[in-house]
Scaffold this motif. Structure first.
Motif: not given
Length: 512
Positions: A260-262, A267-269, A283-284, A296-297
């Motif tokens: 979706v974003m490339g 990552v955040s949890i 995304p970058l 982000g997603m």
């Protein structure tokens, strides 16, 4: 009236250009270096190894460390390596109270890397001038307004500047400096206008807060939250009872987010190991001109179901993001970065030539004036040397300090900054007490030699200095810059030959 306007613009361009020119040179030069801030970071941390891991493999390395060493943390963060930097980082906590470690991407173990100011210093210095609080941002904004005034007034007073662009007369002293100033200004006029205006637009909420204050009572958090168009229907409410639950596999989520974003950056949890866990993947930067930072997603941390995804921005927000993206050059990959870097250096040369012209044109005029005028213009010339040659010397000294300071030194990044500012201050003292031309030659020559010998310094201080292509690239660019500085040193050392106009020469011949 037309002549009066031209004369007024000439006065504004000359004196306004001098007052803001020194700091603008600093801003443009450090901004040019900040284009490759992450590459400079890689060079200043030679302990980082090269690797060829996928996002999934790197994330599993970081998760293994977090599960083993930080199992009770409420927030896990993973910074993924990418094309520009091999750094794999694992963190706990939020942005303000977070603790981060650098991991070896090949083994997952904590990697001891030296503390350094890094290339981020040039980026931060570019828009704050290392001043406390918001003072630097306000000052840079005022300088940007002065830059716009200098550009507009320069267009008005140079009515034939397109013709002058194709006219360059080398080895003619002041005339050559003016030709170079005009040519570089005309060549990059669209870039100058874009980079100056976009720099102002980035901080529009800071420079013009009236609308935000009126609508949101000065609450910036509420202002930015109102711009979020995430549909509330996508939000999933967890059950009231929170129970232990295993974290979903990251691999499929990373693959879905990448589709979706490339390319991905982090990552955040939140609440790992609990039934209310959430995973956010960002995304970058670089796929779009719009600076979509923070987009982000989000996924459910137990089932992996998507909670929200990147949404279309409002037209006003998108416009601001596009203007900001034009300034940061996060799009277009390395070709665009090289274009911005070269344009930034040419812009620095344009400002430098204007500053030199100011002093050259007035040196003879005020040579026989009163002592106050002589002291004033001697001070202006010394500042010119310190701003242009001295700043170049300070920048390369920062890189030398990174290699020569003890790795285990406490507060090492501050020590690197002390090297930078001390060398810069010493360059001003040197310029004040040395003859003008000797000060130029000595500072340009020393900076050139330090740039040219940077690869030798790495070879003597680092076991494997060129494990990453970016490190070799930094040193090759330093060698090229050193060659340019030594060429400038050689040109300064050449005697100035005053050329007599043909008509005047014929008149003198007739008299003799």
């Amino acid at each position: 009236m037309k002549q009066t306007l031209t004369q007024s613009m000439a006065w504004l361009h000359t004196w306004g250009g001098l007052i803001v020119g020194w700091l603008l040179f600093v801003i443009f030069l450090t901004g040019s270096l900040a284009v490759f801030d992450q590459e400079i970071d890689n060079w200043m941390q030679p302990e980082l190894p090269a690797h060829h891991l996928s996002d999934e493999q790197a994330a599993e390395r970081a998760l293994g460390y977090l599960r083993e060493h930080k199992p009770d943390a409420k927030q896990w963060g993973i910074s993924l390596p990418n094309e520009r930097t091999p750094s794999l980082q694992a963190s706990t906590g939020g942005r303000r109270d977070g603790v981060s470690v650098t991991l070896d991407p090949n083994t997952g173990e904590v990697l001891p890397v030296r503390e350094t100011a890094g290339g981020f210093f040039f980026f931060f210095f570019h828009f704050t001038l290392h001043m406390p609080g918001m003072l630097g941002i306000y000052l840079v904004g005022a300088l940007a307004m002065g830059m716009l005034a200098a550009l507009v007034s320069g267009i008005v007073i140079h009515k034939k500047f397109f013709k002058e662009f194709f006219t360059f007369r080398p080895a003619k002293g002041q005339r050559s400096w003016l030709d170079a100033h005009n040519a570089s200004a005309v060549l990059l006029l669209p870039f100058h206008l874009m980079i100056t205006y976009s720099g102002l637009a980035i901080f529009l909420v800071i420079y013009m807060p009236a609308a935000m204050d009126a609508l949101f009572d000065g609450n910036r958090e509420a202002f930015f939250k109102a711009q979020d168009r995430t549909p509330p229907a996508l939000e999933v409410k967890h059950a009231a009872a929170i129970e232990p639950a295993p974290l979903v596999a990251l691999g499929p989520l990373l693959s879905k987010a990448r589709e979706v974003m490339g390319p991905l950056s982090s990552v955040s949890i939140t609440n790992p190991g609990q039934s209310n866990a959430e995973i956010q993947i960002r995304p970058l930067l670089g796929n779009r001109i719009a600076l979509a930072k923070g987009q982000g997603m989000r996924f459910d941390g137990v089932s992996g179901e998507p909670l929200s995804g990147p949404t279309d921005m409002r037209s006003s927000v998108l416009t601001h993001k596009v203007i900001s993206g034009l300034h940061f050059a996060q799009f277009g990959g390395y070709p665009m970065r090289w274009l911005y870097f070269i344009c930034g250096l040419i812009s620095s040369a344009m400002i430098a030539s204007g500053l030199v012209l100011f002093t050259v044109k007035r040196r003879r005029k005020y040579a026989s004036e009163n002592q106050v005028a002589q002291v004033l213009y001697r001070l202006v010339e010394a500042i010119n040397v310190a701003v242009m040659a001295g700043l170049s010397l300070a920048c390369i000294s920062l890189l030398w300090g990174n290699r020569l300071l003890p790795i285990s030194l406490a507060e090492r990044s501050d020590a690197e900054l002390n090297v930078f500012f001390c060398v810069w201050a010493l360059s001003l003292g040197h310029a004040l007490f040395r003859p003008r031309m000797q000060a130029w030659r000595e500072q340009l020559g020393l900076a050139g030699v330090m740039c040219m010998t940077l690869p030798l310094l790495s070879l003597l201080t680092v076991n494997q200095p060129w494990t990453l292509p970016s490190r070799l690239g930094v040193e090759l660019v330093a060698v090229v810059m050193g060659a340019l500085l030594l060429w400038a040193c050689w040109k300064v050392a050449q005697p100035v030959v005053e050329r007599v106009p043909r008509k005047k020469a014929a008149q003198l011949a007739e008299v003799n």
